[in-house]
Design a protein around this motif. Structure first.
Motif: not given
Length: 145
Positions: A47-57, A108-117
């Protein structure tokens, strides 16, 4: 070949403002970082990769918004004989809108953000690279500043 000293005439070529070029070229590595973080999350589900992507975004959207503001100013101030400033503005606007949608998906929730993210990250990287290419490669024809 363009000389180092621009002549002040109606055919002189002028690049983007340095601050505009800085924010324009700064958004591309941030969008690429979002894409790489999304890919790392997609392949590892840490999950930390999704958080990192959110901050970069957030950073990419900040730079994209500032570049969009610069393109609006450039669109208003420059000669409108060619379609490049308009194409540049539209590409930046579409990149910004898709980036905001991608930000909502990352919220969204961590599992719900893939693959559309991941798919939206790929599209925004392609659009950001195209907008940067057009923005930095287009020399504006205009009179003396």
């Amino acid at each position: 070949m363009i000389s180092a000293v621009a002549r002040r005439s109606s055919t002189a070529l002028y690049p983007l403002h340095p601050l505009h070029a800085f924010v324009l070229s700064g958004m591309v590595p941030l969008f690429i970082g979002v894409l790489l973080s999304d890919y790392a999350y997609w392949s590892s589900y840490v999950p930390q990769w999704k958080n990192f992507a959110s901050w970069l975004l957030i950073g990419a959207l900040l730079f994209n918004g500032l570049a969009l503001l610069g393109s609006i100013i450039s669109l208003v101030r420059r000669d409108k004989r060619t379609g490049k400033p308009l194409i540049y503005f539209v590409l930046l606007l579409i990149t910004f809108v898709l980036g905001v949608i991608n930000s909502f998906i990352h919220a969204k929730d961590v599992w719900a953000s893939m693959p559309s993210g991941l798919v939206l990250s790929i599209i925004t990287v392609i659009l950001a690279c195209a907008a940067t290419w057009i923005g930095l490669a287009s020399w504006h024809n205009g009179g003396a500043r």
